[in-house]
Design a protein around this motif. Structure first.
Motif, PDB file in Angstrom:
ATOM      1  N   ARG A 138      -8.740   0.871   6.490  1.00 54.58           N
ATOM      2  CA  ARG A 138      -9.415   1.469   5.338  1.00 54.58           C
ATOM      3  C   ARG A 138      -9.193   2.982   5.312  1.00 54.58           C
ATOM      4  O   ARG A 138      -8.938   3.564   4.259  1.00 54.58           O
ATOM      5  CB  ARG A 138     -10.911   1.158   5.377  1.00 54.58           C
ATOM      6  N   PRO A 167     -17.866  -0.265   3.620  1.00 56.35           N
ATOM      7  CA  PRO A 167     -18.049  -1.583   4.249  1.00 56.35           C
ATOM      8  C   PRO A 167     -17.821  -1.499   5.747  1.00 56.35           C
ATOM      9  O   PRO A 167     -16.912  -0.817   6.214  1.00 56.35           O
ATOM     10  CB  PRO A 167     -16.976  -2.441   3.571  1.00 56.35           C
ATOM     11  N   ASP A 211      -5.173  -1.073  -6.306  1.00 58.55           N
ATOM     12  CA  ASP A 211      -6.559  -0.864  -6.702  1.00 58.55           C
ATOM     13  C   ASP A 211      -7.335  -0.307  -5.506  1.00 58.55           C
ATOM     14  O   ASP A 211      -7.334  -0.916  -4.432  1.00 58.55           O
ATOM     15  CB  ASP A 211      -7.168  -2.200  -7.143  1.00 58.55           C
ATOM     16  N   ILE A 241     -11.027  -0.666   0.097  1.00 58.72           N
ATOM     17  CA  ILE A 241     -12.400  -0.718   0.582  1.00 58.72           C
ATOM     18  C   ILE A 241     -12.728  -2.077   1.195  1.00 58.72           C
ATOM     19  O   ILE A 241     -13.507  -2.184   2.142  1.00 58.72           O
ATOM     20  CB  ILE A 241     -13.385  -0.402  -0.559  1.00 58.72           C
ATOM     21  N   LYS A 242     -12.100  -3.130   0.683  1.00 56.86           N
ATOM     22  CA  LYS A 242     -12.396  -4.473   1.155  1.00 56.86           C
ATOM     23  C   LYS A 242     -11.642  -4.849   2.429  1.00 56.86           C
ATOM     24  O   LYS A 242     -11.885  -5.918   2.994  1.00 56.86           O
ATOM     25  CB  LYS A 242     -12.070  -5.490   0.060  1.00 56.86           C
ATOM     26  N   ALA A 243     -10.714  -4.006   2.873  1.00 57.95           N
ATOM     27  CA  ALA A 243      -9.957  -4.311   4.092  1.00 57.95           C
ATOM     28  C   ALA A 243     -10.911  -4.462   5.262  1.00 57.95           C
ATOM     29  O   ALA A 243     -11.853  -3.687   5.430  1.00 57.95           O
ATOM     30  CB  ALA A 243      -8.936  -3.215   4.379  1.00 57.95           C
ATOM     31  N   ALA A 244     -10.663  -5.481   6.089  1.00 59.79           N
ATOM     32  CA  ALA A 244     -11.580  -5.778   7.196  1.00 59.79           C
ATOM     33  C   ALA A 244     -11.511  -4.736   8.301  1.00 59.79           C
ATOM     34  O   ALA A 244     -12.497  -4.484   9.003  1.00 59.79           O
ATOM     35  CB  ALA A 244     -11.277  -7.169   7.756  1.00 59.79           C
ATOM     36  N   SER A 281     -10.264  -0.543  -4.801  1.00 61.69           N
ATOM     37  CA  SER A 281     -11.222  -1.539  -4.310  1.00 61.69           C
ATOM     38  C   SER A 281     -10.604  -2.414  -3.232  1.00 61.69           C
ATOM     39  O   SER A 281     -11.300  -2.898  -2.337  1.00 61.69           O
ATOM     40  CB  SER A 281     -11.711  -2.411  -5.470  1.00 61.69           C
ATOM     41  N   GLU A 282      -9.290  -2.636  -3.309  1.00 62.66           N
ATOM     42  CA  GLU A 282      -8.614  -3.429  -2.273  1.00 62.66           C
ATOM     43  C   GLU A 282      -8.687  -2.723  -0.928  1.00 62.66           C
ATOM     44  O   GLU A 282      -8.859  -3.372   0.113  1.00 62.66           O
ATOM     45  CB  GLU A 282      -7.154  -3.665  -2.663  1.00 62.66           C
ATOM     46  N   TRP A 303       0.830  -1.197   0.000  1.00 60.15           N
ATOM     47  CA  TRP A 303       0.000   0.000   0.000  1.00 60.15           C
ATOM     48  C   TRP A 303       0.872   1.256   0.000  1.00 60.15           C
ATOM     49  O   TRP A 303       0.468   2.284  -0.543  1.00 60.15           O
ATOM     50  CB  TRP A 303      -0.906   0.038   1.218  1.00 60.15           C
TER      51      TRP A 303
END
Length: 423
Positions: free
Chosen positions: A326, A364, A313, A318-321, A315-316, A305
């Motif tokens: 995030r 998310p 990306d 945003i998908k972080a838990a 989107s990666e 990162w």
């Protein structure tokens, strides 16, 4: 019992110097002084009736954790009668199959090779004699904790009682809390969490340790009390001196009954203005064997990162838990890129880029859309900062970008005047 001490201005000044001294120790990146540490630890072992341990020197806490895993994974499968034959080749082949393949994907070939050479050579050279007789029991958490309690816990309890009797809780805010935040939470705690995650992904155990060497702020607190006049018994003073020598000499160390693992200090450590681990171009904490961690204003993030942020990306992110990850990832990539993958709804547009827009974003992990102030800052470019739905300053719903700007600096909307020129 020694007389009760008042924390006078003069003593407060001494405490601030103690804080500066121990923070400097905690941030030191010079190579470890293993010789000084070994001599002090030998005396600590002697103080609890134990002989000098066999010392193992490693480059990082991850190296120590892997070393312990090597021992734990191979010992149950070794028949002592065949031990020396196996050490020549069969055991190493077994280790390669069980451990190195697991580490390849998680840690990378270069790191695996670096650690493999260091750990392998030391492992075979050092595991001999009576070490084998007690090794299996010593590697369990129970005995590790018992020895840790003898070396540190009992001394800590006694000295803490002495200090409390003489100074009460007067040092806590000035010394304990500050060093705990800077050394314990930001450095030791972050590294421990990183190691736990790395090892878990590789299906390895995290041993951990009571003793963080240069980040052991507990001994700094006791040292501060002594330097302003607290009186400790001679035997406790001597052991405290030895713990302080270790603090000034090495990083994490792992004591067992007959052997002790010592680790080097980091070779690089970078922080932001608030003392949080932070580096915008590389690792925030890095050891000489290449291990370490990446952080953005105190939040650990994947290395790529930061080091390959232009190719990440959004989107990666945003998908972080993890919510904090995030937010950090969004700051790293920049909100203009993040907004390209987020659905934003404008609640209010002030018509001025400087005052900005009040927007809602679906993120998310949030039960409902989050509200954010999006504006242009002359110094930081596009900013996107979270705001509450109701201001805790004036108790009114935040429905405009101007109200969000007022809340941002702690003003009620009725008193807020937006500056004509922002810097």
């Amino acid at each position: 019992m020694a007389a009760k001490l008042d924390l006078t201005p003069e003593r407060s000044a001494i405490i601030q110097q103690v804080y500066a001294d121990h923070l400097k120790i905690g941030l030191c990146t010079a190579p470890a002084d293993f010789d000084a540490a070994e001599a002090a630890i030998e005396r600590l072992y002697a103080s609890i009736g134990k002989k000098r341990p066999y010392f193992v020197r490693l480059s990082s806490p991850l190296g120590a954790e892997l070393y312990i895993n090597l021992l734990c994974k191979t010992w149950p499968e070794i028949d002592r009668g065949q031990l020396w034959d196996q050490l020549g080749g069969q055991l190493w082949d077994q280790l390669g199959g069980q451990l190195w393949d697991q580490l390849r994907d998680q840690l990378g070939d270069q790191l695996r090779d670096q650690l493999g050479g260091q750990l392998g050579g030391q492992l075979w050279d050092q595991l001999g004699g009576q070490l084998w007789d007690q090794l299996r029991d010593q590697l369990g958490d129970q005995l590790r904790d018992q020895l840790g309690g003898q070396l540190g816990g009992q001394l800590w309890d006694q000295l803490r009682g002495q200090l409390r009797d003489q100074l009460g809780g007067q040092l806590r805010g000035q010394l304990w809390d500050q060093l705990r935040d800077q050394l314990g939470d930001q450095l030791g705690g972050q590294l421990g969490d990183q190691l736990r995650g790395q090892l878990w992904k590789s299906k390895l155990s995290f041993m951990g340790t009571w003793f963080w060497g240069q980040w052991d702020y507990l001994w700094a607190w006791l040292d501060g009390g002594r330097r302003v006049g607290a009186v400790y018994p001679d035997k406790l003073n001597a052991s405290l001196d030895d713990h302080l020598i270790v603090c000034r000499s090495i990083g994490w160390w792992y004591p067992f009954n007959d052997f002790c693992i010592l680790t080097d200090r980091p070779e690089h450590l970078s922080r932001d203005a608030e003392g949080r681990l932070h580096n915008e171009t590389g690792a925030s904490l890095r050891y000489r064997d290449g291990t370490g961690l990446h952080a953005w204003h105190g939040t650990r993030v994947p290395a790529h990162w930061i080091e390959q942020k232009d190719s990440v990306d959004p989107s990666e992110i945003i998908k972080a838990a993890n919510v904090e990850q995030r937010a950090a990832g969004a700051a790293i990539l920049g909100w203009p890129r993040m907004l390209s993958v987020l659905k934003a709804r404008v609640i209010n547009d002030s018509g001025s880029p400087d005052i900005g827009q009040l927007i809602e974003l679906n993120l998310p992990g949030l039960r409902e859309p989050g509200r954010f102030l999006k504006a242009e800052c002359p110094r930081n470019g596009t900013i996107v900062e979270g705001v509450p739905r109701v201001s805790d300053i004036d108790g009114l719903p935040i429905e405009t970008a101007l109200h969000a700007q007022a809340w941002r600096i702690g003003d009620p909307l009725s008193e807020y005047q937006h500056p004509a020129v922002r810097t």
